[in-house]
Design a protein around this motif. Structure first.
Motif, PDB file in Angstrom:
ATOM      1  N   SER A   1      -0.793   1.326  -0.322  1.00 50.65           N
ATOM      2  CA  SER A   1      -1.008   0.578   0.919  1.00 50.65           C
ATOM      3  C   SER A   1      -1.124  -0.891   0.564  1.00 50.65           C
ATOM      4  CB  SER A   1      -2.287   1.016   1.625  1.00 50.65           C
ATOM      5  OG  SER A   1      -3.417   0.438   1.007  1.00 50.65           O
ATOM      6  N   LYS A   2      -0.792  -1.736   1.500  1.00 51.54           N
ATOM      7  CA  LYS A   2      -0.941  -3.168   1.271  1.00 51.54           C
ATOM      8  C   LYS A   2      -1.460  -3.841   2.535  1.00 51.54           C
ATOM      9  CE  LYS A   2       2.557  -5.916  -0.267  1.00 51.54           C
ATOM     10  NZ  LYS A   2       3.640  -6.241  -1.209  1.00 51.54           N
ATOM     11  N   CYS A   3      -0.599  -4.069   3.533  1.00 47.85           N
ATOM     12  CA  CYS A   3      -1.029  -4.844   4.712  1.00 47.85           C
ATOM     13  C   CYS A   3      -1.887  -4.032   5.676  1.00 47.85           C
ATOM     14  CB  CYS A   3       0.186  -5.399   5.449  1.00 47.85           C
ATOM     15  SG  CYS A   3       1.144  -4.146   6.330  1.00 47.85           S
ATOM     16  N   ARG A   4      -1.709  -2.731   5.704  1.00 51.30           N
ATOM     17  CA  ARG A   4      -2.399  -1.826   6.642  1.00 51.30           C
ATOM     18  C   ARG A   4      -2.160  -2.240   8.088  1.00 51.30           C
ATOM     19  NH1 ARG A   4      -5.901   0.976   3.121  1.00 51.30           N
ATOM     20  NH2 ARG A   4      -6.865   2.106   4.828  1.00 51.30           N
TER      21      ARG A   4
ATOM     22  N   GLY B   1       1.286  -2.146   9.304  1.00 52.14           N
ATOM     23  CA  GLY B   1       2.610  -1.637   9.652  1.00 52.14           C
ATOM     24  C   GLY B   1       3.764  -2.533   9.260  1.00 52.14           C
ATOM     25  N   GLY B   2       3.473  -3.715   8.732  1.00 52.15           N
ATOM     26  CA  GLY B   2       4.540  -4.697   8.565  1.00 52.15           C
ATOM     27  C   GLY B   2       5.171  -4.798   7.191  1.00 52.15           C
ATOM     28  N   CYS B   3       4.433  -4.466   6.140  1.00 52.16           N
ATOM     29  CA  CYS B   3       4.966  -4.751   4.805  1.00 52.16           C
ATOM     30  C   CYS B   3       5.853  -3.629   4.273  1.00 52.16           C
ATOM     31  CB  CYS B   3       3.840  -5.038   3.819  1.00 52.16           C
ATOM     32  SG  CYS B   3       2.956  -3.547   3.298  1.00 52.16           S
ATOM     33  N   GLY B   4       5.712  -2.443   4.842  1.00 52.16           N
ATOM     34  CA  GLY B   4       6.554  -1.325   4.430  1.00 52.16           C
ATOM     35  C   GLY B   4       6.175  -0.706   3.101  1.00 52.16           C
ATOM     36  N   PHE B   5       5.059  -1.141   2.530  1.00 46.27           N
ATOM     37  CA  PHE B   5       4.705  -0.660   1.196  1.00 46.27           C
ATOM     38  C   PHE B   5       4.299   0.810   1.211  1.00 46.27           C
ATOM     39  CE2 PHE B   5       1.975  -0.805  -2.720  1.00 46.27           C
ATOM     40  CZ  PHE B   5       3.007  -1.078  -3.577  1.00 46.27           C
ATOM     41  N   CYS B   6       3.822   1.295   2.370  1.00 45.64           N
ATOM     42  CA  CYS B   6       3.372   2.681   2.457  1.00 45.64           C
ATOM     43  C   CYS B   6       4.497   3.641   2.891  1.00 45.64           C
ATOM     44  CB  CYS B   6       2.182   2.773   3.415  1.00 45.64           C
ATOM     45  SG  CYS B   6       2.572   2.216   5.082  1.00 45.64           S
TER      46      CYS B   6
ATOM     47  N   HIS C   1       5.393   4.608   8.477  1.00 44.27           N
ATOM     48  CA  HIS C   1       4.427   3.800   7.760  1.00 44.27           C
ATOM     49  C   HIS C   1       3.048   4.407   8.043  1.00 44.27           C
ATOM     50  CE1 HIS C   1       7.276   0.040   7.836  1.00 44.27           C
ATOM     51  NE2 HIS C   1       7.702   1.006   7.047  1.00 44.27           N
TER      52      HIS C   1
ATOM     53  N   CYS D   1       0.129   3.727   7.449  1.00 42.04           N
ATOM     54  CA  CYS D   1      -0.989   2.844   7.793  1.00 42.04           C
ATOM     55  C   CYS D   1      -1.093   2.591   9.286  1.00 42.04           C
ATOM     56  CB  CYS D   1      -0.854   1.515   7.056  1.00 42.04           C
ATOM     57  SG  CYS D   1       0.502   0.506   7.656  1.00 42.04           S
TER      58      CYS D   1
HETATM   59  S1  FES Z   1       0.627  -0.871   4.238  1.00 40.13           S
HETATM   60 FE1  FES Z   1       1.991  -2.379   4.994  1.00 40.13          FE
HETATM   61  S2  FES Z   1       3.261  -1.179   6.275  1.00 40.13           S
HETATM   62 FE2  FES Z   1       1.763   0.234   5.681  1.00 40.13          FE
END
Ligand code: FES
Ligand SMILES: Cc1cc2nc3c(=O)[nH]c(=O)nc-3n(C[C@H](O)[C@H](O)[C@H](O)COP(=O)(O)OP(=O)(O)OC[C@H]3O[C@@H](n4cnc5c(N)ncnc54)[C@H](O)[C@@H]3O)c2cc1C
Lengths: 381, 508
Positions: free
Chosen positions: A326-329, A331-336, A364, A366
């Motif tokens: 997880s990163k931004c939590r 919905g925007g960064c797409g890391f999850c 996503h 998050c």
């Molecule tokens: S943590 Fe960034 S989109 Fe889910």
């Protein structure tokens, strides 16, 4: 239309040259240096400072900014750099699980080159509360990659930035103010900083000592009337009082503040490119609670865990102690980014997935709430 | 310990294609990718209301159902074509060069292309016809060579593809001059050179001509949902075929077999050891031999050191709040040069302060709905031919990035007489540092090893067997035998995948 190509006076020379190509290449390859191949490259080394990935860090000092807010100053294992306004995740091991949350970096970019980074966190929620009550000098943390686009963009933004900060939303602007003051960034920063009372203002003393003609800070108290402070909420009238002409708005604060300011800003008729908002983490949703079965595939392992309809899929996984990305939590960064095998879901906030993600069934976690039992494939953290 | 017939390292275009080929050949395959997404450069990213394409300007050699190119045929065989929605690019290109005062818009289709050239450069027709005739022979010769896995029979080559052999050792400029092509026609025809990244004195003619004819006869294609759609379609197919994929997983070591020095296994970043006798690496041999393998034969070190990195990438992405009509942007893709003297231009592309070349795309001109109504999406790409970005210190990085973007925007505005600056809603910039981090390539290289004269497509294909020096280790992607570019990367995955299936079968 077939003609015969010829370049040399004698055509067979063309053929000979062709035949020799392999020999020529063989010769070049054999003539290469026999020193060991480089283990790293300059551009990649600089990239490692700009995008360090996860860094181990130790907590050097904790400063209390107000009754409910503290600043955590850490030393990272390596120098790194970021753009004032960006966030990074701060995480550590709590019990059996790794927990991390995104926070705007409140220190100046320059200090990161000396391995110093600070996060200013208000006591609330699980991890922030844990930090407030437990974190002490010497504790080990992991700091993530500086991320996000909530920073000054010289090419598109107006040189005059109106920062609208609500409560702990001051943190990215405090970093920016330091960067403007030390010459790292070059723009005019007017901060309208809203808080309940004078006692809730964090960084007031620090902001007041930043001497730069490019920085102006206006403190706005909603629950207190005091000399030297504006009173009320951040509003169109206040903006008008301090700024005119072309400007870029940057807002950071709670969703309620965004909703209110969105209406206030209508008066200025600004195009979307002039308004930037930092995204907030997606919290719980308010529906009748139900508990679903969530099946999670990570590598060749499979887990079946309970998932509350009120919580995001990410939170359920973390609650179950799964170590997932997880990163931004928000919905925007797409890391999850995870693959849905089956199940129904609802997205919290606007759908920020890529087009092909929706087409091929990626979610996503998050910002995804379960509406039924679900089964997903998640990469390891 | 987990055991696989083959491990593919990297889910870029080459790695994805190789994985499907291996699975189709009955192998048990693990694909590992250090990023959380597949595709390598073939991906997309969102900013506000825009979803930007990360790299693909246009997919070469794809064509349509009726006029299928080799890439479509390959995608059909891999079983991915129908998972993707395709668009056709309207025109081949518009090239603008300041020194020669060229501004030419070139269409697809051989006849149309020649006619348009004749309009711009009267008297060029004959040489252009010869060019396409040579190019056609080159394409057939390459098809023949691939069909026999690189082991071409010299007699057949000479009798059927004589012109291929005759022109095969020359550079673009050498051949075009021999064809007595007027200079201005050469200049216009050479516009694509920056896609291959070596200047036209160095660039092999066969390589260039084979790319041009594929573009001109088959048009260019684009997936609707950006290249991320292709990459996810490949992943979908890999899962259908039972392949295992691990994202966020870096392969850190390739273990060698004590007996024959060949591949024995792979170690992943979490310490997991995978047993396998076959690896297809979708990354640079420089990285594999520089840090992933312990015992590298000296001749392999020499051969790797001998090679030169191709262009280091830089891209600017703009989401604009006016429509292409309002902005006056008429075309899909532009090449902007200072000069069509590619040797001189190549030199200018070595430094941050002198590089003004750009290959620029306005996706709305191929797909009007790619961004919301009343907006425009553009991306601008250039290459740096030396490591000037290595001189940029972290604290100067953001300024340098913007300096370059500023320069690119100004150049486009001047050459096309338009105003972009006041309409930028979203901006994103990728530099060699971004590419170095994203795919891990040395120095932020995006085009593999340069197509220098001695290391061009033809000798690489002819030496495919000889270049395979370590048992069980093959390469796919931009650094391998087909060189760089989407199509080439897919083909190399196809070739290395099939060859590895053969290797596995031979071992029994
Ligand atoms: S943590 Fe960034 S989109 Fe889910
Ligand atoms: C801006 C830009 C524009 C371009 N435009 C075009 C165009 O219009 N047309 C065209 O044909 N080509 C274009 N290209 C070139 C094209 O994108 C590349 O040639 C092609 O994508 C290369 O594919 P590849 O197989 O080499 O994989 P890459 O994309 O290089 O991916 C390699 C993958 O391997 C992974 N990896 C590396 N090492 C490891 C490891 N140790 N463990 C696990 N994973 C690893 C990386 O994370 C990455 O995902 C462009 C490139 C760029 C950057």
């Amino acid at each position: 239309m077939e003609f015969q190509f010829k370049r040399q006076i004698f055509g067979f020379m063309d053929l000979l040259r062709f035949k020799n190509m392999v020999k020529v290449r063989r010769k070049h390859l054999a003539a290469g240096s026999d020193r060991a191949l480089p283990a790293s490259y300059k551009v990649n080394e600089t990239a490692k400072i700009l995008h360090p990935g996860y860094m181990n860090a130790s907590l050097v000092r904790v400063e209390q900014n107000s009754a409910d807010t503290k600043t955590y100053i850490l030393e990272t294992e390596q120098p790194f750099y970021f753009r004032a306004g960006q966030y990074a995740t701060l995480g550590c091991r709590i019990g059996d699980s790794e927990v991390a949350r995104p926070y705007a970096i409140s220190s100046a970019p320059r200090e990161a080159l000396n391995k110093t980074v600070a996060f200013t966190v208000k006591k609330c929620g699980f991890f922030s509360g844990y930090l407030f009550d437990n974190a002490k000098a010497g504790d080990r943390f992991v700091v993530g990659d500086p991320s996000g686009t909530f920073h000054y963009e010289g090419i598109k933004d107006s040189r005059r930035v109106t920062a609208l900060a609500g409560g702990s939303g001051i943190t990215p602007f405090y970093s920016m103010a330091q960067a403007v003051a030390d010459g790292t960034e070059d723009f005019e920063l007017t901060i309208l900083y809203g808080a309940k009372t004078e006692a809730d203002l964090v960084f007031k003393a620090e902001l007041d000592t930043l001497k730069s003609p490019k920085i102006k800070v206006v403190y706005v108290l909603s629950d207190e009337t005091k000399e030297g402070y504006e009173h009320g909420f951040l509003s169109a009238d206040l903006i008008r009082k301090y700024i005119s002409g072309d400007f870029t708005v940057m807002m950071c604060g709670p969703e309620a503040m965004y909703a209110f300011l969105d209406k206030e800003l209508l008066a200025f008729n600004l195009p979307p490119r002039r308004i930037k908002k930092e995204a907030n983490c997606i919290g719980n949703r308010d529906v009748k609670d139900a508990v679903f079965n969530l099946t999670v595939h990570i590598g060749d392992k499979e887990f079946t865990i309970p998932a509350s309809a009120n919580e995001t899929v990410l939170t359920s996984m973390e609650r179950a102690g799964l170590n997932v990305p997880s990163k931004c939590r928000a919905g925007g960064c797409g890391f999850c980014h995870s693959k849905l095998i089956n199940g129904q879901f609802t997205i919290g906030g606007s759908d920020k997935r890529r087009l092909a993600d929706s087409k091929f069934g990626y979610i996503h976690p998050c910002c995804t709430y379960p509406d039924s039992d679900m089964s997903i494939i998640v990469p390891k953290a | 310990m987990k055991n696989y017939d083959a491990v593919v390292i990297g889910a870029g275009n080459g790695g994805l294609a190789a994985t499907i080929r291996l699975l189709q050949g009955g192998a048990r395959v693990l694909l590992v990718e250090k990023h959380n997404l597949p595709g390598g450069f073939a991906t997309s990213f969102k900013r506000g209301r825009f979803e930007f394409e990360a790299s693909l300007h246009e997919l070469n050699d794809f064509g349509t159902k009726e006029n299928a190119g080799d890439v479509r045929d390959l995608f059909d065989q891999l079983g991915v074509t129908d998972k993707i929605e395709w668009l056709q690019i309207p025109d081949a290109y518009r090239v603008i060069s300041r020194e020669e005062k060229i501004d030419a818009l070139m269409p697809f289709g051989i006849e149309a292309f020649i006619a348009q050239m004749e309009k711009y450069v009267p008297g060029s027709r004959l040489s252009m016809e010869k060019f396409f005739s040579l190019a056609e022979t080159i394409r057939s010769a390459q098809a023949y060579t691939s069909s026999v896995n690189g082991k071409a029979d010299p007699k057949i080559m000479l009798s059927r593809y004589g012109n291929f052999v005759r022109c095969g050792s020359y550079s673009v400029n050498e051949v075009l001059k021999s064809l007595k092509m007027p200079k201005r026609a050469r200049d216009i025809l050479n516009a694509y050179w920056c896609y291959l990244g070596a200047h036209c004195d160095d660039l092999s003619f066969t390589h260039y001509a084979s790319m041009v004819i594929r573009y001109i006869t088959r048009g260019a294609a684009m997936p609707k949902s950006r290249s991320h759609e292709i990459s996810l379609a490949f992943v979908e197919r890999i899962r259908e075929l039972g392949g295992d994929i691990l994202f966020n997983t870096e392969a850190v070591k390739i273990l060698t077999d004590a007996e024959d020095g060949g591949v024995g296994g792979v170690i992943l970043d979490d310490g997991t050891e995978i047993k396998t006798r076959h690896v297809i690496a979708n990354c640079a041999p420089h990285l594999v031999y520089g840090k992933m393998m312990d015992r590298v034969p000296p001749e392999v070190v020499k051969a790797t050191n001998a090679r030169k990195f191709a262009g280091r990438g830089y891209s600017l992405f703009l989401g604009l709040d006016k429509s292409p009509d309002e902005l006056g942007i008429e075309n899909h893709n532009y090449f902007l040069y200072d000069t069509m003297d590619s040797v001189k231009q190549y030199d200018l592309m070595k430094s941050i302060r002198t590089n003004d070349v750009q290959a620029t795309v306005c996706l709305n001109r191929a797909y009007p709905e790619c961004s919301p109504e009343g907006t425009t999406m553009m991306y601008f790409t250039t290459l740096y031919m030396e490591d000037d970005w290595a001189n940029v210190k972290p604290e100067d990085y953001f300024k340098t990035k913007e300096f370059t973007a500023e320069r690119m925007i100004r150049r486009f505005e001047e050459d096309l007489n338009t105003n972009l600056r006041d309409h930028i809603e979203e901006i994103s910039i990728a530099t060699p540092m971004t590419y170095a981090r994203y795919c891990g390539h040395p120095q932020g290289t995006i085009y593999g090893y340069e197509s220098q004269y001695w290391d061009g497509l033809t000798p690489r294909l002819q030496m495919m067997d000889e270049d395979h020096r370590i048992r069980g280790l093959r390469f796919a992607g931009g650094y391998s035998m087909r060189l760089s570019g989407y199509s080439s990367a897919y083909f190399s995955g196809d070739i290395s995948g099939r060859q590895t299936v053969g290797d596995i079968k031979r071992e029994g």
